[in-house]
Scaffold this motif. Structure first.
Motif, PDB file in Angstrom:
ATOM      1  N   GLY A  56       0.807  -1.211   0.000  1.00 11.68           N
ATOM      2  CA  GLY A  56       0.000   0.000   0.000  1.00 11.68           C
ATOM      3  C   GLY A  56       0.838   1.258   0.000  1.00 11.68           C
ATOM      4  N   TRP A  57       0.122   2.367   0.012  1.00  7.06           N
ATOM      5  CA  TRP A  57       0.763   3.684   0.005  1.00  7.06           C
ATOM      6  C   TRP A  57       0.975   4.130   1.449  1.00  7.06           C
ATOM      7  CZ3 TRP A  57       2.843   5.518  -4.262  1.00  7.06           C
ATOM      8  CH2 TRP A  57       2.353   5.081  -5.503  1.00  7.06           C
ATOM      9  N   GLU A  97      -0.011   9.238  -8.294  1.00  4.82           N
ATOM     10  CA  GLU A  97       0.929   9.809  -7.332  1.00  4.82           C
ATOM     11  C   GLU A  97       0.145  10.402  -6.164  1.00  4.82           C
ATOM     12  OE1 GLU A  97       3.413  12.605  -9.432  1.00  4.82           O
ATOM     13  OE2 GLU A  97       4.875  11.050  -9.888  1.00  4.82           O
ATOM     14  N   PRO A  98      -0.364   9.528  -5.306  1.00  2.00           N
ATOM     15  CA  PRO A  98      -1.209  10.012  -4.205  1.00  2.00           C
ATOM     16  C   PRO A  98      -0.439  10.895  -3.226  1.00  2.00           C
ATOM     17  CG  PRO A  98      -0.660   7.695  -3.906  1.00  2.00           C
ATOM     18  CD  PRO A  98      -0.183   8.074  -5.267  1.00  2.00           C
ATOM     19  N   ILE A  99      -1.166  11.818  -2.636  1.00  6.19           N
ATOM     20  CA  ILE A  99      -0.596  12.797  -1.704  1.00  6.19           C
ATOM     21  C   ILE A  99      -1.222  12.605  -0.323  1.00  6.19           C
ATOM     22  CG2 ILE A  99      -0.302  15.270  -1.207  1.00  6.19           C
ATOM     23  CD1 ILE A  99       1.200  14.442  -3.684  1.00  6.19           C
ATOM     24  N   CYS A 100      -0.425  12.719   0.712  1.00  6.08           N
ATOM     25  CA  CYS A 100      -0.975  12.698   2.074  1.00  6.08           C
ATOM     26  C   CYS A 100      -1.719  14.009   2.315  1.00  6.08           C
ATOM     27  CB  CYS A 100       0.137  12.531   3.112  1.00  6.08           C
ATOM     28  SG  CYS A 100      -0.453  12.737   4.815  1.00  6.08           S
ATOM     29  N   PRO A 101      -3.003  13.951   2.688  1.00  9.44           N
ATOM     30  CA  PRO A 101      -3.767  15.183   2.882  1.00  9.44           C
ATOM     31  C   PRO A 101      -3.299  15.996   4.095  1.00  9.44           C
ATOM     32  CG  PRO A 101      -5.044  13.267   3.581  1.00  9.44           C
ATOM     33  CD  PRO A 101      -3.813  12.741   2.916  1.00  9.44           C
ATOM     34  N   ILE A 102      -2.609  15.345   5.033  1.00 11.83           N
ATOM     35  CA  ILE A 102      -2.138  16.048   6.229  1.00 11.83           C
ATOM     36  C   ILE A 102      -0.800  16.732   5.979  1.00 11.83           C
ATOM     37  CG2 ILE A 102      -1.361  15.743   8.627  1.00 11.83           C
ATOM     38  CD1 ILE A 102      -3.379  13.459   8.866  1.00 11.83           C
ATOM     39  N   HIS A 103       0.144  15.987   5.375  1.00 11.94           N
ATOM     40  CA  HIS A 103       1.491  16.532   5.174  1.00 11.94           C
ATOM     41  C   HIS A 103       1.713  17.101   3.770  1.00 11.94           C
ATOM     42  CE1 HIS A 103       2.093  13.853   8.690  1.00 11.94           C
ATOM     43  NE2 HIS A 103       2.936  14.795   9.042  1.00 11.94           N
ATOM     44  N   ASN A 104       0.729  16.886   2.898  1.00 11.83           N
ATOM     45  CA  ASN A 104       0.807  17.408   1.526  1.00 11.83           C
ATOM     46  C   ASN A 104       2.087  16.942   0.823  1.00 11.83           C
ATOM     47  OD1 ASN A 104      -0.358  18.850  -0.613  1.00 11.83           O
ATOM     48  ND2 ASN A 104       0.851  20.685  -0.143  1.00 11.83           N
ATOM     49  N   ARG A 105       2.449  15.694   1.066  1.00  8.49           N
ATOM     50  CA  ARG A 105       3.636  15.114   0.429  1.00  8.49           C
ATOM     51  C   ARG A 105       3.257  13.807  -0.259  1.00  8.49           C
ATOM     52  NH1 ARG A 105       8.063  15.773   5.349  1.00  8.49           N
ATOM     53  NH2 ARG A 105       8.137  18.055   5.354  1.00  8.49           N
ATOM     54  N   LYS A 106       4.052  13.423  -1.246  1.00 11.59           N
ATOM     55  CA  LYS A 106       3.795  12.181  -1.969  1.00 11.59           C
ATOM     56  C   LYS A 106       3.928  10.982  -1.034  1.00 11.59           C
ATOM     57  CE  LYS A 106       5.319  13.774  -6.525  1.00 11.59           C
ATOM     58  NZ  LYS A 106       6.306  13.550  -7.625  1.00 11.59           N
ATOM     59  N   LEU A 107       3.024  10.046  -1.184  1.00  9.91           N
ATOM     60  CA  LEU A 107       3.094   8.798  -0.424  1.00  9.91           C
ATOM     61  C   LEU A 107       4.100   7.852  -1.069  1.00  9.91           C
ATOM     62  CD1 LEU A 107      -0.727   8.198   0.208  1.00  9.91           C
ATOM     63  CD2 LEU A 107       0.917   9.322   1.711  1.00  9.91           C
ATOM     64  N   GLU A 108       4.596   6.914  -0.274  1.00  8.20           N
ATOM     65  CA  GLU A 108       5.568   5.941  -0.764  1.00  8.20           C
ATOM     66  C   GLU A 108       4.914   4.563  -0.869  1.00  8.20           C
ATOM     67  OE1 GLU A 108       9.010   5.911   1.717  1.00  8.20           O
ATOM     68  OE2 GLU A 108       9.262   8.098   1.694  1.00  8.20           O
ATOM     69  N   TRP A 109       5.182   3.864  -1.964  1.00  2.23           N
ATOM     70  CA  TRP A 109       4.634   2.525  -2.133  1.00  2.23           C
ATOM     71  C   TRP A 109       5.472   1.528  -1.333  1.00  2.23           C
ATOM     72  CZ3 TRP A 109       0.360   0.214  -3.486  1.00  2.23           C
ATOM     73  CH2 TRP A 109       0.367  -1.175  -3.716  1.00  2.23           C
ATOM     74  N   VAL A 118      -6.127   4.779  -0.499  1.00  2.00           N
ATOM     75  CA  VAL A 118      -5.951   5.599  -1.694  1.00  2.00           C
ATOM     76  C   VAL A 118      -6.817   5.044  -2.808  1.00  2.00           C
ATOM     77  CG1 VAL A 118      -4.293   6.337  -3.463  1.00  2.00           C
ATOM     78  CG2 VAL A 118      -3.595   6.224  -1.064  1.00  2.00           C
ATOM     79  N   GLU A 119      -7.413   5.938  -3.595  1.00  2.00           N
ATOM     80  CA  GLU A 119      -8.220   5.503  -4.738  1.00  2.00           C
ATOM     81  C   GLU A 119      -7.314   4.790  -5.743  1.00  2.00           C
ATOM     82  OE1 GLU A 119     -10.347   8.749  -6.408  1.00  2.00           O
ATOM     83  OE2 GLU A 119     -11.340   9.287  -4.528  1.00  2.00           O
TER      84      GLU A 119
END
Length: 514
Positions: free
Chosen positions: A122-123, A140-152, A134-135
């Motif tokens: 997962g992300w 390139e999903p983004i964390c809504p709290i930290h506004n940073r790219k998630l890691e797979w 994540v949908e």
């Protein structure tokens, strides 16, 4: 009665911020109140020091993880000392005392059949230290709290059988008062209704963490590790005690006070872990809101972060404590507005409370030979102020015990307002011109001074420094062992020598930043 209260174990990625201070001040206030009520209080705070985020932050500063954690932990301790935080236990998850409790807890949970090896895909947000839903069409999903790219991530992990406890968790969160405020309860109920999924409790090839006994290359997931800190905090002397013996050392917690963003970990994951380990559950989980500044989320990029150290030196402890505790309804979001802050402090503390004390002492000194007036206590036993105060004090004790701190602060201010109104209606400065009114004026002044004394006593858990300054001018000392008696009417001594009053709260001026 034992009363155990906890702040979150703050993540030491960076120095403490206003949100950390807010949570801790609230817990400090509640702790002080319960001590005065005669309860045996254990107030736990501390820091969470493991995880990949800490490792990466330390590496970016050319520090070892432990060096970084030591620096940030020191900042927390220094800040809590500055703000007179009355904590009893400060736990670090890097403490030698913490590791054996974590290992013991894990072995019991493993023996319960609730641990298995699986694969986690997962992300992942390193900032949140958790996987995100994540949908599927998001590239390139983004964390809504930290506004940073998630890691797979795709790795072997140890899992805890959370799904096994679906019905027990449903029953627990349905209990009245377990999750507060009610809006938070609704959030958790909706989450649990979707079905609880087993969650990962380990990471592989992560050198900064506690190794999982019996599983090479696995370290405990930071959340599994950190939650157990509430237990290891109860064994500060390093005694060789079992988890069951912690019951006589202050467990279970009476209330976990946490930010609303980590409510799920405390209201769902943690209770399930405790059930698996055969330990009692906390009585309550209270999720408070977030703080913004002038309507905006605080952040380094916006340059609008409020530093607790700077606030202290700029405005002082009493002013900031009062604003955060009174103006922000505990459990809801709050917006720090500097102009409102200054206006509130000047109105509430400088004018309504401070000026009441100042002018009443001045009148007593001038008209009654530098003393508190001599009165017959039987004549004031059923005084209208006493009747009003009695009801307010009862409500104050109820609201404080149910974490309605802002309402408690309002009630204190109500007493000062009533005393000011009474003084203005009676106009003792006009009555005293006729010597025949001396006895009546004496009663008026004494009763207003007595109401002010009670304001000082009630302020003690919220603003201990201001409380001390008020009571010092009235030559009254709170009996810590008989707090409720200090709230009784008529305890101010007559013929008590008074000194020229000194303003207990200086007015603030709005300081524009350069």
């Amino acid at each position: 009665m034992k009363f155990t209260i906890t702040t979150p174990l703050y993540y030491v990625n960076d120095k403490p911020h206003l949100g950390s201070l807010y949570t801790t001040l609230a817990c400090d206030t509640i702790s002080r109140f319960h001590r005065l009520e005669g309860n045996e209080v254990i107030f736990i705070t501390g820091v969470d020091e493991h995880g990949q985020k800490i490792l990466r932050t330390a590496e970016s500063k050319n520090l070892t993880p432990k060096e970084h954690c030591d620096i940030i932990c020191t900042k927390y301790k220094e800040l809590w000392h500055l703000w007179d935080i009355s904590y009893d236990r400060f736990v670090r998850t890097t403490d030698n005392l913490h590791k054996p409790i974590v290992e013991s807890f894990f072995k019991i949970v493993e023996a319960s059949g609730d641990i298995y090896i699986g694969r986690q895909q997962g992300w992942y947000c390193v900032g949140c230290e958790e996987y995100k839903d994540v949908e599927s069409n998001s590239e390139e999903p983004i964390c809504p709290i930290h506004n940073r790219k998630l890691e797979w991530r795709d790795e072997e992990n140890l899992f805890f059988r959370l799904s096994k406890y679906q019905s027990q968790i449903e029953q627990l969160i349905s209990k009245e008062g377990f999750i507060l405020p009610k809006s938070r309860k609704n959030e958790i109920e909706n989450f649990v209704k979707k079905g609880l999924r087993d969650f990962s409790i380990s990471r592989v090839d992560l050198p900064w963490g506690i190794e999982v006994p019996g599983y090479k290359q696995h370290t405990f997931y930071v959340w599994f590790d950190a939650l157990i800190g509430y237990l290891s905090a109860l064994n500060p002397s390093g005694e060789n005690i079992t988890l069951n013996q912690l019951k006589s050392h202050g467990w279970p917690a009476s209330v976990h006070v946490i930010g609303k963003d980590i409510l799920r970990f405390h209201a769902v994951y943690w209770p399930a872990m405790l059930i698996s380990a055969g330990l009692p559950l906390p009585a309550q989980v209270f999720g408070h809101g977030f703080l913004t500044r002038e309507g905006q989320k605080m952040g380094k990029s916006l340059g609008n972060v409020l530093d607790p150290n700077e606030l202290y030196h700029k405005y002082g402890q009493d002013a900031v404590r009062w604003y955060l505790l009174k103006d922000f309804q505990f459990g809801h979001d709050g917006d720090f507005q500097e102009q409102r802050f200054v206006e509130l402090i000047n109105n509430d503390l400088s004018n309504t409370i401070g000026n009441l004390l100042n002018r009443t002492i001045s009148m007593s000194i001038k008209w009654f030979n530098n003393q508190t007036p001599t009165i017959n206590h039987e004549e004031i036993a059923y005084h209208p102020l006493n009747e009003q105060l009695s009801k307010i004090i009862d409500e104050y004790r109820t609201t404080m015990s149910t974490l309605q701190i802002s309402r408690s602060a309002e009630l204190i201010l109500n007493i000062a307002t009533l005393a000011n109104i009474y003084l203005n209606e009676k106009e003792p400065w006009a009555k005293i011109k006729d010597k025949a009114n001396a006895n009546e004026v004496a009663k008026d002044i004494y009763c207003v001074l007595e109401a002010t004394r009670i304001v000082g006593v009630m302020l003690n858990p919220l603003l201990p420094q201001l409380s001390h300054r008020i009571l010092a001018q009235l030559n009254f000392v709170i009996d810590d062992t008989h707090w409720t008696q200090s709230l009784r009417w008529g305890l101010l001594r007559t013929k008590e020598q008074l000194s020229k009053p000194i303003p207990v709260m200086q007015k603030l001026e709005l300081q524009n930043e350069s």
